[in-house]
Design a protein around this motif. Structure first.
Motif, short mmCIF file in Angstrom:
data_model
loop_
_atom_site.label_atom_id
_atom_site.label_comp_id
_atom_site.label_asym_id
_atom_site.label_seq_id
_atom_site.Cartn_x
_atom_site.Cartn_y
_atom_site.Cartn_z
N PRO A 88 0.61 -1.39 0.11
CA PRO A 88 0.22 -0.16 -0.11
C PRO A 88 0.43 1.70 -0.03
O PRO A 88 0.91 2.60 -0.68
N GLN A 89 1.87 1.44 0.72
CA GLN A 89 3.30 2.40 0.93
C GLN A 89 3.19 2.92 -0.36
O GLN A 89 3.85 3.66 -1.16
N ILE A 90 3.99 1.62 -1.44
CA ILE A 90 4.58 1.31 -2.29
C ILE A 90 3.98 1.82 -2.93
O ILE A 90 3.63 3.11 -4.11
N PHE A 91 2.71 1.77 -3.65
CA PHE A 91 1.49 2.45 -4.84
C PHE A 91 1.20 3.87 -4.22
O PHE A 91 0.97 4.94 -5.10
N ALA A 92 1.09 4.10 -3.56
CA ALA A 92 1.16 5.57 -2.20
C ALA A 92 2.76 6.32 -3.07
O ALA A 92 1.39 7.38 -3.83
N GLY A 93 4.05 5.78 -3.05
CA GLY A 93 4.91 6.40 -4.07
C GLY A 93 4.67 6.39 -5.54
O GLY A 93 4.73 7.16 -6.20
N LEU A 94 4.19 5.33 -5.50
CA LEU A 94 4.08 5.53 -6.94
C LEU A 94 2.58 5.95 -7.91
O LEU A 94 3.29 6.88 -9.09
N ARG A 95 1.58 6.66 -7.63
CA ARG A 95 0.90 7.38 -7.60
C ARG A 95 1.59 9.13 -7.44
O ARG A 95 0.69 9.73 -8.64
N GLN A 96 2.47 9.30 -6.54
CA GLN A 96 2.49 10.71 -6.92
C GLN A 96 3.80 10.67 -7.15
O GLN A 96 4.16 11.68 -8.45
N ALA A 97 4.85 9.51 -8.05
CA ALA A 97 5.71 9.47 -8.80
C ALA A 97 4.97 9.73 -10.31
O ALA A 97 5.43 10.58 -10.97
N LEU A 98 3.55 9.48 -10.38
CA LEU A 98 3.27 9.53 -11.94
C LEU A 98 3.23 11.00 -11.59
O LEU A 98 3.21 10.72 -13.11
N SER A 99 2.57 11.58 -11.58
CA SER A 99 2.62 12.97 -11.35
C SER A 99 4.14 13.52 -11.44
O SER A 99 3.76 14.09 -12.57
N ILE A 100 4.44 13.72 -10.63
CA ILE A 100 5.83 14.00 -10.95
C ILE A 100 6.64 14.04 -12.62
O ILE A 100 7.25 14.09 -13.27
N GLY A 101 6.41 12.51 -13.24
CA GLY A 101 7.29 11.96 -14.29
C GLY A 101 6.19 12.83 -15.15
O GLY A 101 7.15 12.92 -16.07
N ILE A 102 5.04 12.74 -14.77
CA ILE A 102 4.59 13.68 -16.58
C ILE A 102 5.44 15.08 -16.72
O ILE A 102 5.38 16.12 -17.69
N ILE A 103 5.22 15.77 -15.63
CA ILE A 103 5.51 17.79 -15.25
C ILE A 103 6.98 16.92 -16.24
O ILE A 103 7.49 17.72 -15.83
N LEU A 104 7.73 16.53 -15.19
CA LEU A 104 9.11 15.87 -15.97
C LEU A 104 9.31 15.44 -17.27
O LEU A 104 10.88 16.09 -18.27
N MET A 105 8.82 15.12 -17.63
CA MET A 105 8.34 14.63 -19.21
C MET A 105 8.82 16.09 -20.17
O MET A 105 9.39 16.36 -21.25
N VAL A 106 7.42 16.87 -19.27
CA VAL A 106 7.50 18.25 -20.53
C VAL A 106 8.25 19.10 -20.64
O VAL A 106 9.25 19.05 -21.37
N ILE A 107 9.28 18.85 -19.19
CA ILE A 107 10.64 19.88 -19.17
C ILE A 107 11.41 19.23 -19.72
O ILE A 107 12.47 20.55 -20.28
N SER A 108 11.88 17.81 -19.83
CA SER A 108 12.70 17.39 -20.34
C SER A 108 13.11 17.34 -22.31
O SER A 108 13.66 17.86 -22.92
N GLU A 109 11.27 17.26 -22.65
CA GLU A 109 11.46 17.43 -23.72
C GLU A 109 11.42 19.38 -24.04
O GLU A 109 11.73 19.37 -25.37
N MET A 110 11.42 19.89 -23.58
CA MET A 110 11.50 21.70 -23.72
C MET A 110 13.24 22.08 -24.08
O MET A 110 13.79 23.33 -24.43
N PHE A 111 14.01 21.03 -23.53
CA PHE A 111 14.98 21.28 -23.86
C PHE A 111 16.37 20.36 -25.11
O PHE A 111 16.17 19.05 -24.89
N ALA A 112 16.52 20.72 -26.22
CA ALA A 112 17.04 20.37 -27.06
C ALA A 112 16.24 19.13 -27.22
O ALA A 112 16.72 18.19 -27.51
N ALA A 113 14.64 19.28 -27.68
CA ALA A 113 14.44 18.02 -28.57
C ALA A 113 13.39 17.87 -29.25
O ALA A 113 13.91 20.03 -30.64
#
Length: 259
Positions: free
Chosen positions: A174-199
């Motif tokens: 249950p704790q692991i899935f709570a972390g995975l849920r938080q990581a998913l939203s962070i991952g979407i944000i970083l996906m966009v930010i990383s693609e704004m640099f030299a993509a």
């Protein structure tokens, strides 16, 4: 049938209200940076054709999946080790707290120096941000394993991989899935930010190109695609979570029903 309709109404009610408010607030707008929602929706099918979805959305999803999976595996593995051994936790905790405090977007220029400007850089950026909620929640989940259950497993001679799989990871899931849920939203944000640099493709790259070309309605359609992608990924995650943690949700429901 009625509970399903009620649930569907609750799920779609707030988005429908927000869309209606957006439509009413922007209707008749002459601000070039705030076009009417009607204009954005009319532009949408012309911009996001099947070819653009293949060339921009699919690469973004692939990078997100690679970075997120890497972070999940690394976070669970390291979190299990750190949470299981007190001495390891005492040694690693200061370093983990220091690294966690560094915002991942700040590391993009540094990662570009070592990983280049290709997909590897973008995957590393996503993984570097997603790993922390997974790791820290795994540590707390492993530390919170019921001592009675741990002693029972020891008494029955359950050790090694069997103990890790059936006791430690199951109790911490249950704790692991709570972390995975938080990581998913962070991952979407970083996906966009990383693609704004030299993509050269991806959602982040496309949205920035629209903005630089003053194609403002097109830019807003990209933001809508990003929101829809987040909604779909969240729905998929919830379905997987309900299936994997069915035993946990059933146990909580039984506990609430008991006097």
């Amino acid at each position: 049938m009625r509970p399903v309709l009620l649930r569907l109404g609750f799920v779609l009610g707030l988005p429908a209200v927000l869309v209606a408010l957006w439509w009413a607030a922007s209707d008749g707008s002459t601000n070039v940076y705030w076009p009417p929602l009607r204009t954005i929706l009319e532009t949408f099918p012309d911009v996001w054709t099947a070819g653009r979805l293949r060339s921009d959305v699919l690469p973004s999803v692939a990078r997100l999946a690679a970075g997120y999976t890497t972070a999940a595996v690394a976070g669970v593995a390291l979190g299990t080790v750190v949470g299981s051994y007190r001495r390891v936790r005492a040694v690693c905790e200061p370093v983990l707290e220091f690294l966690r405090a560094v915002p991942p977007p700040v590391l993009v220029p540094v990662i570009m120096l070592f990983a280049g400007i290709g997909d590897t850089m973008k995957i590393v950026v996503i993984a570097s941000g997603c790993v922390w909620p997974v790791l820290l929640n795994t540590v707390e989940g492993v530390r919170a394993v019921d001592p009675v259950m741990a002693e029972t497993a020891r008494s029955y001679g359950i050790a090694g991989p069997a103990r890790l799989r059936h006791l430690v990871l199951r109790s911490a899931s249950p704790q692991i899935f709570a972390g995975l849920r938080q990581a998913l939203s962070i991952g979407i944000i970083l996906m966009v930010i990383s693609e704004m640099f030299a993509a050269s493709n991806g959602l982040g790259f496309t949205i920035v190109q629209f903005q630089r070309g003053f194609a403002i309605p097109d830019m807003w359609t990209g933001i809508l695609v990003l929101g829809l992608l987040g909604f779909v990924l969240s729905a998929v995650f919830q379905a997987v979570e309900r299936r994997v943690l069915a035993w946990y949700h059933g146990l909580r429901a039984a506990t609430r029903r008991s006097p």
